[in-house]
Design a protein around this motif. Sequence first.
Motif: not given
Length: 122
Positions: A19-27, A61-64, A71-73, A85-90
């Motif tokens: 949750l520290d990684h995915i539930a912060n305001k910006w994420a 960077k954290r989300l990636e 991230r796609k160049v 977004i990835t399937p996991l993110g979705l």
Amino acid sequence: MLDAIGPSREEALGARHILDHIANKWAVLILTVLCPEPARFNEIMRRLDGITHKALADALKRLERNGLIVRKVLPTSPVGVEYSITPLGLSLQRPFEALYEWALEYGSEVKRAQAEYDTDRN
């Protein structure tokens, strides 16, 4: 799994780490922006009023790293970068939408409670 007495210490620590990684305001807000379609860095920044360049870069960077976005160049001149977004993110879309709807529905009650609390403490 939660039961009548709540999570075990180990479960709570494990969930807290994630949750520290995915539930912060910006994420939450970044993933919400990326759910409908990929976006470039500056577009994300424009849509998230108040985020700094550094905060956005760090959050992306954290989300990636956590497998929630890619991230796609882009082969453009100058070189562009697009985030999607990835399937996991979705898989977080429904819980985040529910949280967003809750915030819209109960936000005024939270603000009222904050005001009452602050008034009582002064």
